[in-house]
Design a protein around this motif. Structure first.
Motif, PDB file in Angstrom:
ATOM      1  N   ALA A 109       0.834  -1.193   0.000  1.00 24.38           N
ATOM      2  CA  ALA A 109       0.000   0.000   0.000  1.00 24.38           C
ATOM      3  C   ALA A 109       0.869   1.243   0.000  1.00 24.38           C
ATOM      4  CB  ALA A 109      -0.920   0.002   1.215  1.00 24.38           C
ATOM      5  N   GLY A 110       0.313   2.326  -0.518  1.00 27.21           N
ATOM      6  CA  GLY A 110       1.028   3.591  -0.591  1.00 27.21           C
ATOM      7  C   GLY A 110       0.298   4.697   0.138  1.00 27.21           C
ATOM      8  N   ASP A 111       1.069   5.557   0.754  1.00 20.35           N
ATOM      9  CA  ASP A 111       0.523   6.662   1.550  1.00 20.35           C
ATOM     10  C   ASP A 111       1.128   7.950   1.028  1.00 20.35           C
ATOM     11  OD1 ASP A 111      -0.211   8.502   3.446  1.00 20.35           O
ATOM     12  OD2 ASP A 111       0.479   7.336   5.165  1.00 20.35           O
ATOM     13  N   THR A 112       0.320   8.745   0.348  1.00 20.04           N
ATOM     14  CA  THR A 112       0.825   9.980  -0.253  1.00 20.04           C
ATOM     15  C   THR A 112       0.773  11.163   0.693  1.00 20.04           C
ATOM     16  OG1 THR A 112      -1.362  10.456  -1.165  1.00 20.04           O
ATOM     17  CG2 THR A 112       0.167   9.249  -2.571  1.00 20.04           C
ATOM     18  N   SER A 113       0.257  10.952   1.915  1.00 18.31           N
ATOM     19  CA  SER A 113       0.100  12.083   2.828  1.00 18.31           C
ATOM     20  C   SER A 113       1.296  12.285   3.744  1.00 18.31           C
ATOM     21  CB  SER A 113      -1.155  11.881   3.680  1.00 18.31           C
ATOM     22  OG  SER A 113      -0.968  10.792   4.579  1.00 18.31           O
ATOM     23  N   ARG A 114       2.280  11.382   3.650  1.00 17.83           N
ATOM     24  CA  ARG A 114       3.398  11.419   4.604  1.00 17.83           C
ATOM     25  C   ARG A 114       4.488  12.388   4.173  1.00 17.83           C
ATOM     26  NH1 ARG A 114       1.689   9.884   9.196  1.00 17.83           N
ATOM     27  NH2 ARG A 114      -0.354   9.205   8.451  1.00 17.83           N
ATOM     28  N   GLY A 115       5.120  12.981   5.140  1.00 17.69           N
ATOM     29  CA  GLY A 115       6.304  13.738   4.878  1.00 17.69           C
ATOM     30  C   GLY A 115       7.472  12.815   4.578  1.00 17.69           C
ATOM     31  N   TYR A 116       8.608  13.383   4.293  1.00 22.68           N
ATOM     32  CA  TYR A 116       9.748  12.605   3.808  1.00 22.68           C
ATOM     33  C   TYR A 116      10.187  11.540   4.803  1.00 22.68           C
ATOM     34  CZ  TYR A 116      14.150  11.641   1.441  1.00 22.68           C
ATOM     35  OH  TYR A 116      15.168  11.033   0.776  1.00 22.68           O
ATOM     36  N   TYR A 117      10.076  11.829   6.084  1.00 22.58           N
ATOM     37  CA  TYR A 117      10.558  10.885   7.098  1.00 22.58           C
ATOM     38  C   TYR A 117       9.428  10.178   7.840  1.00 22.58           C
ATOM     39  CZ  TYR A 117      14.891  13.471   6.464  1.00 22.58           C
ATOM     40  OH  TYR A 117      16.006  14.066   5.924  1.00 22.58           O
ATOM     41  N   SER A 118       8.213  10.375   7.394  1.00 21.19           N
ATOM     42  CA  SER A 118       7.061   9.914   8.144  1.00 21.19           C
ATOM     43  C   SER A 118       6.597   8.531   7.729  1.00 21.19           C
ATOM     44  CB  SER A 118       5.918  10.921   7.959  1.00 21.19           C
ATOM     45  OG  SER A 118       4.800  10.553   8.721  1.00 21.19           O
ATOM     46  N   LEU A 119       6.054   7.792   8.698  1.00 14.63           N
ATOM     47  CA  LEU A 119       5.531   6.457   8.473  1.00 14.63           C
ATOM     48  C   LEU A 119       4.205   6.309   9.198  1.00 14.63           C
ATOM     49  CD1 LEU A 119       8.721   4.364   9.260  1.00 14.63           C
ATOM     50  CD2 LEU A 119       7.826   4.877   6.993  1.00 14.63           C
ATOM     51  N   SER A 120       3.450   5.325   8.800  1.00 14.32           N
ATOM     52  CA  SER A 120       2.221   5.009   9.515  1.00 14.32           C
ATOM     53  C   SER A 120       2.018   3.507   9.537  1.00 14.32           C
ATOM     54  CB  SER A 120       1.018   5.686   8.853  1.00 14.32           C
ATOM     55  OG  SER A 120      -0.187   5.291   9.490  1.00 14.32           O
ATOM     56  N   ASP A 121       1.468   3.024  10.641  1.00 14.68           N
ATOM     57  CA  ASP A 121       1.125   1.606  10.730  1.00 14.68           C
ATOM     58  C   ASP A 121      -0.392   1.411  10.664  1.00 14.68           C
ATOM     59  OD1 ASP A 121       1.589   1.238  14.360  1.00 14.68           O
ATOM     60  OD2 ASP A 121       0.353   2.597  13.165  1.00 14.68           O
ATOM     61  N   ARG A 122      -1.116   2.456  10.301  1.00 15.37           N
ATOM     62  CA  ARG A 122      -2.577   2.372  10.256  1.00 15.37           C
ATOM     63  C   ARG A 122      -3.056   2.200   8.828  1.00 15.37           C
ATOM     64  NH1 ARG A 122      -4.663   7.675  12.690  1.00 15.37           N
ATOM     65  NH2 ARG A 122      -3.006   8.465  11.362  1.00 15.37           N
ATOM     66  N   PRO A 123      -3.843   1.173   8.577  1.00 11.97           N
ATOM     67  CA  PRO A 123      -4.346   0.977   7.204  1.00 11.97           C
ATOM     68  C   PRO A 123      -5.075   2.201   6.665  1.00 11.97           C
ATOM     69  CG  PRO A 123      -4.802  -0.957   8.551  1.00 11.97           C
ATOM     70  CD  PRO A 123      -4.281   0.099   9.486  1.00 11.97           C
ATOM     71  N   ASN A 124      -5.765   2.919   7.519  1.00 14.33           N
ATOM     72  CA  ASN A 124      -6.547   4.074   7.057  1.00 14.33           C
ATOM     73  C   ASN A 124      -5.675   5.204   6.523  1.00 14.33           C
ATOM     74  OD1 ASN A 124      -8.891   2.789   7.723  1.00 14.33           O
ATOM     75  ND2 ASN A 124      -9.190   3.870   9.642  1.00 14.33           N
ATOM     76  N   SER A 125      -4.389   5.160   6.833  1.00 12.00           N
ATOM     77  CA  SER A 125      -3.485   6.200   6.339  1.00 12.00           C
ATOM     78  C   SER A 125      -3.118   5.996   4.878  1.00 12.00           C
ATOM     79  CB  SER A 125      -2.201   6.216   7.166  1.00 12.00           C
ATOM     80  OG  SER A 125      -2.450   6.594   8.497  1.00 12.00           O
ATOM     81  N   TYR A 126      -3.308   4.803   4.382  1.00 11.35           N
ATOM     82  CA  TYR A 126      -2.847   4.453   3.037  1.00 11.35           C
ATOM     83  C   TYR A 126      -3.975   4.656   2.045  1.00 11.35           C
ATOM     84  CZ  TYR A 126       1.323   2.711   5.237  1.00 11.35           C
ATOM     85  OH  TYR A 126       2.493   2.636   5.941  1.00 11.35           O
ATOM     86  N   ASP A 127      -3.660   5.315   0.949  1.00 13.15           N
ATOM     87  CA  ASP A 127      -4.727   5.669   0.019  1.00 13.15           C
ATOM     88  C   ASP A 127      -4.717   4.874  -1.275  1.00 13.15           C
ATOM     89  OD1 ASP A 127      -3.258   8.953  -0.818  1.00 13.15           O
ATOM     90  OD2 ASP A 127      -2.355   7.034  -0.301  1.00 13.15           O
TER      91      ASP A 127
END
Length: 126
Positions: free
Chosen positions: A96-114
């Protein structure tokens, strides 16, 4: 952006697999990428994530030391190396890909991935 996951299969306990995820589109290098998995009858769970420039990675606590996420922005690919596989690793694995993150940011939440790939099945026999 479209994602195509591959590399799953049927293996025995203790084996390794390398999952690949190919991305099309221009936003890949601007996306944090993650791997999630869903076992039969269970909710989708976080496996690993990697930041846009590979500067940071994150793993589910139970998988640290066995799984490694990496990416190749030049080839629009993200990988998941899975070692010492166990029957409890049996699941459909999704990239999955998350376009909302900054350069160093990560997320472990499925809802963050678009955007999501279609999944690849990993079956580990005992």
């Amino acid at each position: 952006v479209q994602l195509q996951a591959s590399g799953g299969g049927l293996v025995q306990t203790g084996a390794f697999l390398r999952l690949s995820c190919a991305a099309s589109g221009r936003t890949f290098s601007n996306s944090a990428m993650g791997w999630f998995r869903q076992a039969p009858g269970k909710e989708r769970e976080f496996v690993a994530a990697i930041s846009r420039g590979s500067t940071r990675t994150s793993y589910a606590d139970s998988l640290k030391g066995r799984f490694t996420i990496s990416r190749d922005n030049a080839k629009n690919m993200v990988f998941l190396q899975m070692n010492s596989l166990k029957p409890e690793d049996t699941a459909v694995y999704y990239c999955a890909g998350d376009t909302s993150r900054g350069y160093y940011s990560l997320s472990d939440r499925p809802n963050s991935y678009d955007y999501w790939g279609q999944g690849t099945l990993v079956t580990v026999s005992s």
